[in-house]
Scaffold this motif. Structure first.
Motif, PDB file in Angstrom:
ATOM      1  N   GLY A   8       0.810  -1.215   0.000  1.00  0.00           N
ATOM      2  CA  GLY A   8       0.000   0.000   0.000  1.00  0.00           C
ATOM      3  C   GLY A   8       0.838   1.257   0.000  1.00  0.00           C
ATOM      4  O   GLY A   8       1.989   1.246   0.444  1.00  0.00           O
ATOM      5  N   SER A   9       0.256   2.316  -0.528  1.00  0.00           N
ATOM      6  CA  SER A   9       0.899   3.632  -0.529  1.00  0.00           C
ATOM      7  C   SER A   9      -0.062   4.653   0.032  1.00  0.00           C
ATOM      8  O   SER A   9      -1.221   4.697  -0.379  1.00  0.00           O
ATOM      9  N   GLY A  10       0.409   5.462   0.974  1.00  0.00           N
ATOM     10  CA  GLY A  10      -0.340   6.649   1.361  1.00  0.00           C
ATOM     11  C   GLY A  10       0.328   7.823   0.666  1.00  0.00           C
ATOM     12  O   GLY A  10       1.237   7.643  -0.141  1.00  0.00           O
ATOM     13  N   LYS A  11      -0.103   9.029   1.007  1.00  0.00           N
ATOM     14  CA  LYS A  11       0.526  10.194   0.362  1.00  0.00           C
ATOM     15  C   LYS A  11       1.999  10.270   0.699  1.00  0.00           C
ATOM     16  O   LYS A  11       2.818  10.576  -0.173  1.00  0.00           O
ATOM     17  N   VAL A  12       2.328   9.983   1.959  1.00  0.00           N
ATOM     18  CA  VAL A  12       3.725  10.152   2.378  1.00  0.00           C
ATOM     19  C   VAL A  12       4.258   8.929   3.119  1.00  0.00           C
ATOM     20  O   VAL A  12       5.315   8.997   3.745  1.00  0.00           O
ATOM     21  N   ARG A  13       3.523   7.811   3.058  1.00  0.00           N
ATOM     22  CA  ARG A  13       3.953   6.592   3.749  1.00  0.00           C
ATOM     23  C   ARG A  13       3.791   5.387   2.843  1.00  0.00           C
ATOM     24  O   ARG A  13       2.987   5.411   1.907  1.00  0.00           O
ATOM     25  N   GLU A  14       4.535   4.329   3.179  1.00  0.00           N
ATOM     26  CA  GLU A  14       4.451   3.088   2.418  1.00  0.00           C
ATOM     27  C   GLU A  14       4.200   1.943   3.383  1.00  0.00           C
ATOM     28  O   GLU A  14       4.614   1.993   4.551  1.00  0.00           O
ATOM     29  N   ASN A  66      -2.929  -1.398  20.810  1.00  0.00           N
ATOM     30  CA  ASN A  66      -2.560  -0.845  19.496  1.00  0.00           C
ATOM     31  C   ASN A  66      -1.735  -1.847  18.696  1.00  0.00           C
ATOM     32  O   ASN A  66      -1.322  -2.880  19.211  1.00  0.00           O
ATOM     33  N   HIS A  67      -1.487  -1.480  17.428  1.00  0.00           N
ATOM     34  CA  HIS A  67      -0.856  -2.432  16.497  1.00  0.00           C
ATOM     35  C   HIS A  67       0.671  -2.469  16.594  1.00  0.00           C
ATOM     36  O   HIS A  67       1.302  -3.328  15.971  1.00  0.00           O
ATOM     37  N   LEU A  68       1.259  -1.579  17.382  1.00  0.00           N
ATOM     38  CA  LEU A  68       2.732  -1.472  17.383  1.00  0.00           C
ATOM     39  C   LEU A  68       3.403  -2.731  17.947  1.00  0.00           C
ATOM     40  O   LEU A  68       3.101  -3.150  19.066  1.00  0.00           O
ATOM     41  N   CYS A  80       4.158  -3.730  12.669  1.00  0.00           N
ATOM     42  CA  CYS A  80       2.859  -3.718  13.346  1.00  0.00           C
ATOM     43  C   CYS A  80       2.050  -4.970  13.051  1.00  0.00           C
ATOM     44  O   CYS A  80       2.298  -5.667  12.069  1.00  0.00           O
ATOM     45  N   ARG A  81       1.114  -5.214  13.941  1.00  0.00           N
ATOM     46  CA  ARG A  81       0.188  -6.334  13.749  1.00  0.00           C
ATOM     47  C   ARG A  81      -0.733  -6.026  12.586  1.00  0.00           C
ATOM     48  O   ARG A  81      -1.267  -4.917  12.479  1.00  0.00           O
ATOM     49  N   ARG A  82      -0.964  -7.018  11.757  1.00  0.00           N
ATOM     50  CA  ARG A  82      -1.904  -6.849  10.655  1.00  0.00           C
ATOM     51  C   ARG A  82      -3.331  -6.991  11.194  1.00  0.00           C
ATOM     52  O   ARG A  82      -3.656  -7.996  11.838  1.00  0.00           O
ATOM     53  N   LEU A  83      -4.130  -6.004  10.940  1.00  0.00           N
ATOM     54  CA  LEU A  83      -5.503  -5.973  11.451  1.00  0.00           C
ATOM     55  C   LEU A  83      -6.495  -6.002  10.306  1.00  0.00           C
ATOM     56  O   LEU A  83      -6.141  -5.752   9.144  1.00  0.00           O
ATOM     57  N   GLU A  84      -7.753  -6.271  10.641  1.00  0.00           N
ATOM     58  CA  GLU A  84      -8.874  -6.071   9.721  1.00  0.00           C
ATOM     59  C   GLU A  84      -9.365  -4.648   9.973  1.00  0.00           C
ATOM     60  O   GLU A  84     -10.058  -4.403  10.966  1.00  0.00           O
ATOM     61  N   MET A  85      -8.974  -3.706   9.111  1.00  0.00           N
ATOM     62  CA  MET A  85      -9.266  -2.301   9.407  1.00  0.00           C
ATOM     63  C   MET A  85     -10.757  -2.009   9.246  1.00  0.00           C
ATOM     64  O   MET A  85     -11.403  -2.511   8.330  1.00  0.00           O
ATOM     65  N   LEU A  86     -11.295  -1.186  10.138  1.00  0.00           N
ATOM     66  CA  LEU A  86     -12.688  -0.753  10.011  1.00  0.00           C
ATOM     67  C   LEU A  86     -12.802   0.222   8.834  1.00  0.00           C
ATOM     68  O   LEU A  86     -11.874   1.003   8.579  1.00  0.00           O
ATOM     69  N   GLY A 201      -4.739   1.404  15.182  1.00  0.00           N
ATOM     70  CA  GLY A 201      -3.731   1.147  14.155  1.00  0.00           C
ATOM     71  C   GLY A 201      -3.196   2.428  13.563  1.00  0.00           C
ATOM     72  O   GLY A 201      -3.373   3.515  14.123  1.00  0.00           O
ATOM     73  N   ASP A 202      -2.518   2.283  12.425  1.00  0.00           N
ATOM     74  CA  ASP A 202      -2.044   3.409  11.627  1.00  0.00           C
ATOM     75  C   ASP A 202      -1.103   4.298  12.432  1.00  0.00           C
ATOM     76  O   ASP A 202      -0.189   3.810  13.082  1.00  0.00           O
ATOM     77  N   GLU A 203      -1.299   5.614  12.390  1.00  0.00           N
ATOM     78  CA  GLU A 203      -0.477   6.553  13.162  1.00  0.00           C
ATOM     79  C   GLU A 203      -1.385   7.219  14.191  1.00  0.00           C
ATOM     80  O   GLU A 203      -2.603   7.202  14.042  1.00  0.00           O
TER      81      GLU A 203
HETATM   82  C1  Q0Z Z   1      -3.123   0.960   7.199  1.00  0.00           C
HETATM   83  C2  Q0Z Z   1      -1.976   3.146   4.978  1.00  0.00           C
HETATM   84  C3  Q0Z Z   1       0.388   3.506   4.867  1.00  0.00           C
HETATM   85  C4  Q0Z Z   1      -0.798   3.214   2.885  1.00  0.00           C
HETATM   86  C5  Q0Z Z   1      -3.901  -0.463   5.760  1.00  0.00           C
HETATM   87  N1  Q0Z Z   1      -2.046  -2.597  11.266  1.00  0.00           N
HETATM   88  C6  Q0Z Z   1      -2.660  -2.570  10.054  1.00  0.00           C
HETATM   89  N2  Q0Z Z   1      -3.278  -3.677   9.606  1.00  0.00           N
HETATM   90  C7  Q0Z Z   1      -3.885  -3.682   8.413  1.00  0.00           C
HETATM   91  N3  Q0Z Z   1      -3.917  -2.628   7.611  1.00  0.00           N
HETATM   92  C8  Q0Z Z   1      -3.335  -1.469   7.982  1.00  0.00           C
HETATM   93  C9  Q0Z Z   1      -2.676  -1.418   9.237  1.00  0.00           C
HETATM   94 CL1  Q0Z Z   1      -1.899  -0.017   9.796  1.00  0.00          CL
HETATM   95  C10 Q0Z Z   1      -3.424  -0.347   7.058  1.00  0.00           C
HETATM   96  N4  Q0Z Z   1      -3.405   1.593   6.055  1.00  0.00           N
HETATM   97  C11 Q0Z Z   1      -3.240   3.003   5.774  1.00  0.00           C
HETATM   98  C12 Q0Z Z   1      -0.788   3.373   5.614  1.00  0.00           C
HETATM   99  C13 Q0Z Z   1       0.384   3.445   3.506  1.00  0.00           C
HETATM  100  C14 Q0Z Z   1      -1.986   3.071   3.613  1.00  0.00           C
HETATM  101  F1  Q0Z Z   1       1.547   3.688   5.480  1.00  0.00           F
HETATM  102  N5  Q0Z Z   1      -3.862   0.742   5.172  1.00  0.00           N
END
Ligand code: Q0Z
Length: 286
Positions: A8-14, A66-68, A80-86, A201-203
């Motif tokens: 996955g890609s966010g605007k400033v994160r991968e 948290n997922h850390l 981080c732990r892989r979650l089923e994101m809401l 999760g996330d930040e």
């Molecule tokens: C976070 C995102 C990023 C692109 C998915 N712990 C988690 N488990 C499953 N999925 C996620 C997480 Cl954090 C998850 N995103 C947002 C972050 C780049 C998208 F760094 N997408």
């Protein structure tokens, strides 16, 4: 860098997959303004944001897990732990800014929360409100009311997420306010672990996921300066740039001033020297 598959890609994160149960979240030094990624990076910005998230995760474990799992030695990568994101963005607003202010001006309410008449832009709300949004794949998230959010996550889960997000915001905003920073609002993301438990999760409470305002410059009725990005915004406004891609390169003084503001936010909130974080990122967790 990372040889794990990119997922996955966010605007400033991968985001990379480490294995079936773990992800690697890497924060770059890229910066966006007016929704455009600029061609110039802010050195250490990704490390500041990663360190702040780690700090908040460690200090809010009493409120929600948290997922850390681990902060890597590069200071910008989180295992981080892989979650089923809401499927909702969990926004809490303590002040009337951004889309909250726009929605209020248009109809006196935000996500179904009816607000008092006569509020001005950036004013503190009588109490913080939970204002969920959809997760737009492209473009802007759309604010939704309780009914729409309940359709996406169910009533029980909605009530749990709302209460948890409000408790997290109350904790972090009080903490930041004592250190001279107003957390005007914040966007949190939650997921579920394999047992269906809610996990943050996330930040968390970074300047990219929250509005940070310097408390000593705050005044309602206008747009308070952004703690981190104000130099960048002022410089971009001075150019008369039309705010479409590509954005302008930043001069060295704007880069240095902006880096200084990120480091200042880190040091004020964590009480740590940023150099100590660079030497050992785990210091924010202890
Ligand atoms: C976070 C995102 C990023 C692109 C998915 N712990 C988690 N488990 C499953 N999925 C996620 C997480 Cl954090 C998850 N995103 C947002 C972050 C780049 C998208 F760094 N997408």
């Amino acid at each position: 860098m990372s040889d794990a598959p990119h997922v996955g890609s966010g605007k400033v994160r991968e985001l990379y997959a480490l294995d079936d149960s773990r992800l690697l979240l890497v924060a770059s030094d890229r910066i966006s303004t007016f929704d455009v990624i600029l061609p110039t990076e802010i050195p250490d910005k990704g490390r500041v944001l990663t360190g702040l998230s780690g700090f908040w995760f460690a200090r809010t474990e009493h409120l929600v897990p948290n997922h850390l799992l681990e902060l890597r030695d590069d200071g910008r990568s989180t295992e981080c732990r892989r979650l089923e994101m809401l499927p909702i963005e969990c926004v809490v607003r303590g002040y009337l800014a951004g889309s909250g202010w726009k929605d209020y001006r248009a109809g006196g309410e935000v996500c179904g929360h009816r607000l008092p008449e006569g509020l001005v832009e950036s004013e503190q709300l009588p109490r913080p409100i939970f204002t969920p949004a959809t997760k737009a794949q492209t473009g802007h998230d759309e604010n939704i009311d309780r009914t729409a959010a309940v359709e996406l996550v169910g009533e029980e889960r909605f009530d749990e997420v709302e209460a948890t997000a409000l408790a997290l915001y109350a904790f972090a905003s009080d903490y930041a306010r004592e250190r001279g920073i107003i957390l005007a609002d914040t966007k949190l993301e939650f997921g579920l672990d394999g047992d269906g438990r809610l996990v943050l999760g996330d930040e968390a409470f970074t300047p990219d996921s929250s509005r940070f305002w310097p408390a000593d410059e705050y005044a309602p009725g206008g747009t308070p300066p952004s703690f981190d990005k104000q130099f960048v915004r002022d410089y971009c406004e001075s150019l008369g740039w039309d705010k479409t891609d590509p954005g302008p390169e930043l001069p060295a003084d704007v880069v240095e001033g902006t880096r200084g503001r990120y480091v200042e936010a880190f040091e004020r909130l964590t009480g740590l020297a940023f150099a100590d974080y660079l030497a050992d990122p785990g210091v924010v967790l202890r």
